[in-house]
Design an enzyme around this catalytic site. Sequence first.
Site, PDB file in Angstrom:
ATOM      1  N   LYS A 101      30.753  28.580  30.373  1.00 59.71           N
ATOM      2  CA  LYS A 101      29.600  28.705  31.256  1.00 59.71           C
ATOM      3  C   LYS A 101      28.424  27.924  30.701  1.00 59.71           C
ATOM      4  O   LYS A 101      28.151  27.951  29.519  1.00 59.71           O
ATOM      5  CB  LYS A 101      29.217  30.170  31.418  1.00 59.71           C
ATOM      6  CG  LYS A 101      30.112  30.842  32.401  1.00 59.71           C
ATOM      7  CD  LYS A 101      29.635  32.212  32.783  1.00 59.71           C
ATOM      8  CE  LYS A 101      30.713  32.917  33.559  1.00 59.71           C
ATOM      9  NZ  LYS A 101      30.940  32.338  34.873  1.00 59.71           N
TER      10      LYS A 101
ATOM     11  N   GLY B  27      44.537  44.772  39.090  1.00 63.61           N
ATOM     12  CA  GLY B  27      44.165  45.140  40.460  1.00 63.61           C
ATOM     13  C   GLY B  27      44.807  44.299  41.530  1.00 63.61           C
ATOM     14  O   GLY B  27      45.511  44.801  42.391  1.00 63.61           O
ATOM     15  N   SER B  28      44.552  42.981  41.491  1.00 63.87           N
ATOM     16  CA  SER B  28      45.091  42.169  42.577  1.00 63.87           C
ATOM     17  C   SER B  28      46.516  41.743  42.269  1.00 63.87           C
ATOM     18  O   SER B  28      46.880  41.529  41.109  1.00 63.87           O
ATOM     19  CB  SER B  28      44.209  40.947  42.816  1.00 63.87           C
ATOM     20  OG  SER B  28      44.128  40.169  41.653  1.00 63.87           O
TER      21      SER B  28
ATOM     22  N   HIS C  24      36.822  46.561  33.860  1.00 66.66           N
ATOM     23  CA  HIS C  24      37.492  45.336  33.445  1.00 66.66           C
ATOM     24  C   HIS C  24      36.455  44.238  33.290  1.00 66.66           C
ATOM     25  O   HIS C  24      35.552  44.112  34.107  1.00 66.66           O
ATOM     26  CB  HIS C  24      38.530  44.911  34.481  1.00 66.66           C
ATOM     27  CG  HIS C  24      39.010  43.504  34.305  1.00 66.66           C
ATOM     28  ND1 HIS C  24      39.862  43.139  33.279  1.00 66.66           N
ATOM     29  CD2 HIS C  24      38.729  42.363  34.982  1.00 66.66           C
ATOM     30  CE1 HIS C  24      40.085  41.826  33.349  1.00 66.66           C
ATOM     31  NE2 HIS C  24      39.410  41.339  34.370  1.00 66.66           N
TER      32      HIS C  24
ATOM     33  N   CYS D  33      36.064  39.983  32.419  1.00 63.89           N
ATOM     34  CA  CYS D  33      36.712  38.705  32.146  1.00 63.89           C
ATOM     35  C   CYS D  33      36.065  38.135  30.884  1.00 63.89           C
ATOM     36  O   CYS D  33      34.952  38.496  30.552  1.00 63.89           O
ATOM     37  CB  CYS D  33      36.489  37.734  33.283  1.00 63.89           C
ATOM     38  SG  CYS D  33      37.228  38.299  34.810  1.00 63.89           S
TER      39      CYS D  33
ATOM     40  N   HIS E  61      46.135  32.883  33.486  1.00 65.03           N
ATOM     41  CA  HIS E  61      45.594  31.637  34.022  1.00 65.03           C
ATOM     42  C   HIS E  61      46.602  30.507  33.991  1.00 65.03           C
ATOM     43  O   HIS E  61      46.330  29.409  34.427  1.00 65.03           O
ATOM     44  CB  HIS E  61      44.323  31.254  33.271  1.00 65.03           C
ATOM     45  CG  HIS E  61      43.315  32.359  33.315  1.00 65.03           C
ATOM     46  ND1 HIS E  61      43.359  33.417  32.432  1.00 65.03           N
ATOM     47  CD2 HIS E  61      42.303  32.619  34.157  1.00 65.03           C
ATOM     48  CE1 HIS E  61      42.392  34.270  32.735  1.00 65.03           C
ATOM     49  NE2 HIS E  61      41.743  33.808  33.775  1.00 65.03           N
TER      50      HIS E  61
END
Length: 755
Positions: A114, A433-434, A643, A645, A696
């Site tokens: 970032k 989750g997803s 959660h 990241c 990822h």
Amino acid sequence: MQTAVVGFPRIGTLRELKFTLEKYFRNEISQEELEQKAAELRRIHWQTQQQAGIDYIPSGDFSYYDNVLDAAFLFNIVPERYKKLNRSPLDTYLAMARGYQGESGDVRALAMKKWFNTNYHYIVPEVEDQTEIKLTGDRLFKLAAEASALGIKTKSVIVGPFTLFSLCRFTGSRTAESFVDEFIAAYRELVEKAGTCGIETLQFDEPSLVQDLSADQIALFRKIYTALLGAAKNTKIFLQTYFGDVRDIYPELIKLPFAGIGLDFIEGRQTLSLIEKYGFPQDQILFAGLVNGKNIWRNNYSRTLEVLKKLAAKGINTVVSTSCSLLHVPYTVKHETRLGAEYLKHLAFAEEKLVELADLGRLASLDAFENDPAFAANSRLFTEERCAANPAVASRMASVTADDYVRKPSREERRKIQKEKFGLPLFPTTTIGSFPQTKEIKSVRAEYRAGRMTTEDYETFIREKIAECIKWQEEHGLDVLVHGEYERNDMVEYFGESLGGFIFTEKAWVQSYGTRCVKPPVIWGDVYRIRPITVEWSKFAQSLTSKYVKGMLTGPVTILNWSFPREDISIRESISQIALAIRDEVLDLEAAGIKIIQIDEAALREKLPLRKSDWNSEYLDFAIPAFRLTHSGVKADTQIHTHMCYSEFTDIIPAIDNMDADVITFEASRSDLQILDSLRDSNFETEVGPGVYDIHSPRIPSVEEIVTACRKMLSRIPADRLWINPDCGLKTRGTPETEASLINLVAAAKELRAG
Ligand code: GLN
Ligand code: ZN
């Protein structure tokens, strides 16, 4: 008064660069076609600024992928593994950005991080022992010449040496310090060449200066710029800072003979007082960053002009500028067709900010501006009520007491109660989750959104998917199940749609990394929950199984951090409002029989202030309590998960523990598990699932690999506190690799339990 832009977005009003680049990635167009389109976009962006009357227009802010990578590439900071591919310069550059797999080889992309406190990601350059840092191209000069051929004079912009040096990773055995002289020599060459190539102005972006600086860093900065400024013959050097104030180095900066210095008056809380205290050199230009490059609200002219007047009274040669690059805001409100004028008149994206700069420059030169129509229209935006306060929200906020921030009983007591109640095995397995969002799901959602499918049909479809997902997890032995998140596309927008106070744009894209853009919602007014959001889906999922299914929510900090925040109330207040809305959802889930609720704070670390000294008072002191407010009302035997990241939170571990969740899952699989040492050292109380494989990448981890990772974890985390899970949601993955990976994950947990 003159006007300046620090940097302009490059992706295109309608994301033209994104789509063109993606065509190039798919080999559908040639490099020439890509370059042609890029040049056309640059022309449009320069002309837009010129027509708006901007005096200092940037060139060099264009990029195919990222400006840090551009600078690294220009100075030959290209790791050997990419050089060895023997691809064209453009393809080598893109291999560094995206990885490469093909006949020339197989290399992964460089890491991405970032960019300071934004949601933009830069590519982390790697300096190897054999890296020969030197100027390799004339990119900057070519771009300036290209603009010049269009009759547009620009300033050439590049990431400065101090910031580039601070952001590089030094991967060999040589120390970073041993490269300093090479960095200086390379930039020196750039400055000298600029002089001979007719570059009149060179802007060095140095956002690293707004962080806490040590005496050594200040000395390094002085050393670098003494050399560069000494080498500048015919070229003016501007120093540009942003994302905060430069309090640690300001007195030093103004001793150096820059032609101009850009300071951020929006995020730089001390900028004005630094100038008042130490003065500003009379022979230099002050680029006063007063038009916010990060948020989308109209500038308040009256306030800005007041600052400009103060600067003028000191005799400072001021140019009104953006606070940072406009890269962080969308292009224009022109394409927004759904929002009415009553909304749009309050919004200023990049193009509208150009008009603001021009207005401000003009108004600042007038003796009296009160009757100027532009000024008057702007004033009305701030004197008339933009959106009425919601009394229900206000009274609810007022009724919150200190007790509402404390969950009872203590975590250790809850642990005992929950262990008994849930009867989960040692090393419980779960996911974040997803589940994969297949083409089918995406296209059904698109059909539904376009009004070509009834709500009933859509919901039936989602129910089928949930049922399949639950069945699969049961059959494959996961312990704590999820419903799969098929009903949502985005973890913020989905919640925002059921919250009062949010508005949504259609085309307001902002670059996040490479060709990826996001479309953050706008927090327009007081936030409250309009209706239950996830309750029916969770209830349905739970009804299908006797195992526990986690309720799945997005937390208040993440919702705020991935939206454009209000400026008329504090971030603290907005986060608290969102927290109360999520609290309603948590309590409704609990009442509906959901015993485990996960509140995701994926973006918790994102707005952590750049200065450590501000971490608590400016952020953690209210962000962490806001999270607690969402769950403090639940019973002892309701288990709260969260959660996050990125595992980069070694330095805020006590704050994370203070969220008082029962379980946290996070992303440690790619890091060296160093975080685990820190967890142990700080007696972290929350149960943890550090993520046993990296979602990822499409790789399938073997059972053995997962067992090995878990054993490492077990040397630092007590066995009865360890959860086994992937390191993030699975929505971006394909189904076959996801299923294979989870099967291995469950097998690994069984092996561990067997001892
Ligand atoms: N629950 C979300 C998911 O599984 C979390 C996403 C995230 O961490 N970015 O997709
Ligand atoms: Zn995640």
